[in-house]
Write an enzyme that holds these catalytic residues in place. Sequence first.
Site, PDB file in Angstrom:
ATOM      1  N   GLU A  23      21.649  31.727  23.772  1.00 40.54           N
ATOM      2  CA  GLU A  23      22.435  30.467  23.507  1.00 40.54           C
ATOM      3  C   GLU A  23      22.495  30.558  25.136  1.00 40.54           C
ATOM      4  OE1 GLU A  23      25.821  31.976  20.423  1.00 40.54           O
ATOM      5  OE2 GLU A  23      26.484  33.115  22.208  1.00 40.54           O
TER       6      GLU A  23
HETATM    7  C1  ACM Z   1      24.916  36.981  20.994  1.00 42.38           C
HETATM    8  O1  ACM Z   1      25.509  37.180  20.016  1.00 42.38           O
HETATM    9  N1  ACM Z   1      24.936  35.919  21.620  1.00 42.38           N
HETATM   10  C2  ACM Z   1      23.623  37.730  21.574  1.00 42.38           C
END
Ligand code: ACM
Length: 686
Positions: A329
Amino acid sequence: MTVRLATAFLFGTLLGTGAMAQSSSPQFVNTLMPQPAHLSVQSGTLELTTQFTASEDKFHDARLDGAVARLLKRVENQTGLQIATAPASGSATLTVTVDGAGEVIQSDDENESYSLDVTASGAHLQAATVVGAIHGLETFYQLIQPQGAGFILPAVSIQDSPRFRWRGLMIDSSRHFQPIEVIRRTIDGMAAVKMNVFHWHLSDDQGFRVESKVFPKLTELGSDGDFYTQDQVRAIVAYARDRGIRVVPEFDIPGHALSWLVGYPDLASGVGSDGKGNNQGPYAISRIYGIFDPVLDPTRENTYKFLDKFLGEMADLFPDPYMHIGGDENNGVQWKNNPRIQEFMKAHNLADTAALQTYFNHKLLPILQKHGKKMIGWDEIFAPGLDKEAVIQSWRGFDSLAASAKAGYSGILSAGYYLDHINSAEEHYLVDPLPAGSDLTPEQSAHILGGEACMWSEHISPRSVDSRIWPRTAAIAERLWSPQNLRDVDDMYRRLWVESVRLEDFGLLHLAAEDMGLRKLAGTQEITPLKTLAGVLQPVGFSERYQLQHTSQLTPMDHLIDAVRPDPPSRYQVKITVAEYLKDPAGATAARAQLAAWFQQWVDAAPKAQQLMAAPLLESAAARAQQLGDLGATGLQALDYLDKKQNAPADWKQSKLALIEEAKKPVGLVRFTVLDPLQELVNAVP
Ligand code: ACM
């Protein structure tokens, strides 16, 4: 296990009659979790007496001695027998034969197999390694069952080894710090169900949680004072190793790294006050959740010098062969907005920010290797050019795990095992890292190392964490240990609820915390009607809570939603009992009686629960008490119509289905567990 037998067992546990335990015949009640690879039941039983002894007759070390001593203590607690005798060689009740210590630093190659033979005259546990023996001792403990006024082990022959080599649980200690005692009791629970990897998510935007002596500002400025000292970490690593569990630390980079930047803003990729990436910050720990722009600067050598020193320090602290670098992310915004970084990307032929992150991982790999570590990261690290040694943890879906295996990368599955999503044990149980009919070749299949349950901590406190992890994680542990074709959900739940009670012995609060929470919320010890209500409620899922409550790190986690448990027994019990009843409403008298008893209990509890819910922190969920009574009355009326084979009045069905629809709304951040079967019952009325 037939449905009928399972249902009989459910009635026994629910009504507190202990029907199965009262059985006087020497019948083996298999409550093993996870189920062993091979089990054959023999005739006879081994009686447990005060003369119970254990001996290690071939190899022993401090780790094996400790595991055997813990078993004896637990046998005492379980049976009430005072087992005082020192192990006397030759005449022991349990003989433990182990070939050797196993790996100095446990890896995913450790031999974890064991065999256990129980006869009327004694038990023999054999294993190649201490880790195998540790697993076998847990099986021995789970075999203990009451018989008459005492306890026995059934005569069995077990040959057991795990299906997958990586059976993990991740805890996020960043968003909500989890004290050492939570970590310790969680590791106890993991060992009980033969899990072998504790993945410790130690840094994120909301807090940096491990002491660094090299970079002390990481915790001085990035932790609110909530962090683990290095001595505490060493103690946890040793505690886990004593139980056959590896500790894999995660330091999430380059994104999700805001807490690093509070103390070390020069690591960031923003343009800074001089517009050139210098004099950055100030940055602050994030109180809210999400994906943020600040990200480490992959273009500067200083970043790698910092990471080399830091990861070197952590490599000494955490002996595991793997270091988890997160990698998830990263939105790339700071990289896109910084002209200097854009220049760098052009100069290095990096087409986009994903390519720049791969460049970063490329630079990171030799640093990890220098410190003796293999790289593991989330899905996002899987990109062209990634070193084949890196392991990918798949959180975005099974397909991405299969894709990386086809490309020659090893991986573990976490998609489908997110405990914070508040799915049922059943749903998690049926998720398989390597499902039957998979199109992977044997060679590709060998790249699927296993899986990990994930306990993200946006919405958990040290009080609620246990009920979010247990007992559902035991179902995941079985999926990862036991043979692929074991998919009997009925039998899984039957054993899960037994295991859930066994797990309480470690001080885990997954059952007790509900009562504690209800007492605190209501301000009284007289919570019986509230318990009836809470028994058919569960928390709303992650996204619903986030959207409805706008949660942040500062949101108090002490409401009804935090007290009630995900997937309480009511969900499955009511579902299968209604199904059994509807198969033959005239004949299924036991199921009908059970349903009627539950519905009446709801009707009776409702007015008293309503009074208790006038308390300040319960008021927002007060409508649930009224609904409980209405649902109970609806159920009773439906049974009545079905008994008489009588048509309900024209608008009855419509109004009851509307009532059930209304009850589906997430009032008070909690949901009923029983609405689907109740709807089926109403629909079955002519
Ligand atoms: C995640 O859930 N961003 C690994």
